[in-house]
Scaffold this active site. Structure first.
Site, short mmCIF file in Angstrom:
data_model
loop_
_atom_site.label_atom_id
_atom_site.label_comp_id
_atom_site.label_asym_id
_atom_site.label_seq_id
_atom_site.Cartn_x
_atom_site.Cartn_y
_atom_site.Cartn_z
N SER A 1 0.79 -1.18 0.03
CA SER A 1 -0.13 0.02 0.12
C SER A 1 0.93 1.29 -0.06
O SER A 1 2.12 1.12 0.26
CB SER A 1 -0.96 -0.06 1.34
OG SER A 1 -0.01 0.26 2.37
N LYS A 2 0.18 2.47 -0.34
CA LYS A 2 0.86 3.70 -0.09
C LYS A 2 1.45 3.97 1.13
O LYS A 2 2.65 4.43 1.32
CB LYS A 2 -0.16 4.71 -0.59
CG LYS A 2 0.70 6.23 -0.51
CD LYS A 2 -0.48 7.29 -0.61
CE LYS A 2 0.07 8.47 -0.34
NZ LYS A 2 0.58 8.69 0.99
N ARG A 3 0.87 3.57 2.15
CA ARG A 3 1.49 3.59 3.49
C ARG A 3 2.64 2.91 3.79
O ARG A 3 3.65 3.29 4.43
CB ARG A 3 0.46 3.17 4.62
CG ARG A 3 0.64 3.40 6.08
CD ARG A 3 -0.59 2.76 6.93
NE ARG A 3 -1.67 3.64 6.43
CZ ARG A 3 -3.03 2.97 7.03
NH1 ARG A 3 -3.02 2.10 7.58
NH2 ARG A 3 -4.05 3.73 6.63
#
Length: 505
Positions: free
Chosen positions: A262-264
């Site tokens: 994910s972007k996180r």
């Protein structure tokens, strides 16, 4: 007659294109080109509530930057357009009506509040609410009320949806090119919504209709769509259409821990998860991209190709033509592939050093100009040739070469310990030698210095380390005599004199 290969990449314009999406596009592209087929781009924008301005343009620019251009689609209209689902709105009503007439679908008036009440009631009893064969005739839909009342409620603008009527007591048997043979019991499936009263289809109906009308031969998509495959197989059956072949790609997993990348994860570990930088128009949050970080598209593509696909050899570096030639869906793994940021940098380094020196020098000139440094193109190209092997990005070149453009003002403290009591005297002799060298070329300087050291029985370290410290300010950099030749006789002597002054204080 064998059906022509036609594949599609069908993202939703709800934000930036994740590298998982880029890999899906890449595998579609490789498969199409391997079989002499067409690669289509279709924008699935039926969910207008989640539409994000600029996302469609971002998707197209990303594909082009990555070197996986589509043959047909938005901006490249051919015989199967339009290629935005929002522009195909009028097509879908006739197909949902066909399903209603064939009794493969039914109209349902259940409100969100009523459905939520059913869910809570089931939870209280330790059950899971599923809208399907076991309760559909107890709910508020066209299976429990007359056609006349149904039409009257529609005429009164009452909100409704059209649900698929999943057949009961059947074992569905189908095949996936990656997963193999699959069996599903239809009694475990819910009656998915296909159409909403606002006139827009859901993903499931629009996806199937568009794939059929666009003559798609193979559907290559992410693993997250595997649970939808039974419904899609049944929809093809309901319409009486030929089913395309399906292939569901494995997930790209987090570098650390479990779950989908994910972007996180990128934010936390400091690497991009998007091909290009993205400025969110709603929040103004900027997410980094591989392009802006200095990655070469060929490196990103090579990295993505080997995430979940194994060519069966030890080879790791592939050109696009090589990938097309050997790509095979049967060699795609079923299990997820862990993303490795360091391996991505490794690919970048391999491609960076393979670049033509003139191309790298041109990019490096931009960095020099930003620092108000004017340098000759020929000199910059020579410098690049000396240091490129140590770099991964163009941005690395300055730290590897600043001493070609600026004389050292400070000297590495640890390296300074090599400056002995007799060093200054020896360097004065070195200056005399350099002043009298016929030509100031690397090989000529090197031979002259080595001849002197041999003749006077002076250890190499007594001169070479202080010499390098004088020119660079530290014991690093490429071949010492190449540095001297490039900065020139006058500057070389000036830097040695500066070092002598510094260490004589």
């Amino acid at each position: 007659m064998k059906k022509s290969v036609r594949v599609r990449f069908a993202p939703s314009p709800t934000g930036p294109l994740h590298i998982g999406g880029v890999r899906t596009a890449l595998f579609n592209y490789l498969f199409a080109k391997k079989h002499g087929g067409d690669f289509l781009l279709r924008i699935e924008d039926t969910d207008q509530a989640r539409y994000v301005t600029g996302a469609e343009e971002y998707i197209i620019e990303s594909l082009n930057w990555c070197g996986i251009p589509f043959d047909e689609g938005v901006g490249k209209e051919k015989d199967y357009g339009p290629y935005r689902q929002s522009e195909r709105k009028n097509l879908y009503k006739q197909y949902v009506d066909e399903l209603l007439n064939k009794e493969w679908a039914y109209i349902a008036f259940d409100t969100n509040e009523a459905l939520e009440s059913h869910r809570k009631d089931h939870e209280a009893k330790g059950k899971t609410f599923i809208y399907n064969h076991h309760n559909r005739k107890k709910l508020d839909n066209g299976l429990t009320i007359s056609p006349e009342i149904t039409q009257k409620r529609i005429a009164n603008k009452e909100e409704y949806v059209v649900r698929f009527k999943t057949p009961t007591n059947r074992t569905l048997e189908f095949s996936d090119l990656i997963r193999g043979d699959i069996q599903v019991e239809t009694n475990q499936l819910d009656d998915k919504v296909l159409f909403k009263s606002d006139g827009m289809p859901t993903y499931h109906l629009a996806n199937i209709v568009d794939d059929h009308l666009m003559n798609i031969s193979h559907v290559i998509r992410g693993e997250e769509w595997l649970p939808s495959l039974p419904l899609h197989i049944l929809l093809y059956e309901a319409f009486g259409w030929e089913t395309p072949e399906f292939a569901h790609l494995p997930l790209i997993l987090k570098p650390v821990g479990n779950g989908k990348l994910s972007k996180r994860d990128g934010d936390k570990l400091g690497f991009p998860v998007f091909p290009l930088e993205w400025n969110d128009p709603k929040t103004n949050e900027i997410s980094s991209g591989y392009r802006e970080r200095g990655y070469l598209p060929e490196a990103v593509i090579n990295m993505l190709a080997l995430l979940g696909w194994n060519p069966g050899t030890e080879q790791e570096i592939f050109s696009m033509d090589e990938l097309i030639k050997i790509f095979d869906l049967s060699k795609v793994n079923k299990s997820g592939a862990k993303f490795d940021p360091e391996k991505t940098k490794w690919f970048q380094h391999q491609y960076f050093v393979k670049q033509d020196d003139a191309i790298v020098a041109k990019e490096f000139q931009k960095i020099l100009e930003a620092k108000n440094i004017r340098a000759k193109d020929v000199d910059v190209e020579k410098i690049v040739r000396l240091i490129k092997e140590r770099a991964t990005f163009t941005a690395d070149l300055w730290d590897l070469s600043f001493f070609f453009f600026e004389a050292p003002e400070n000297y590495d403290e640890k390296a300074s310990k090599n400056w002995k009591p007799d060093t200054s005297e020896l360097l004065h002799k070195l200056i005399q030698l350099l002043e009298n060298t016929a030509t100031f070329q690397s090989e000529v300087i090197e031979n002259a210095v080595k001849d002197w050291l041999t003749k006077d029985e002076i250890g190499m370290g007594k001169i070479m380390q202080p010499f390098r410290l004088s020119l660079v300010g530290a014991l690093k950099g490429p071949h010492l005599f190449d540095i001297a030749a490039l900065i020139g006789r006058k500057e070389t002597i000036r830097r040695i004199e500066n070092a002598i002054k510094h260490f004589s204080v």
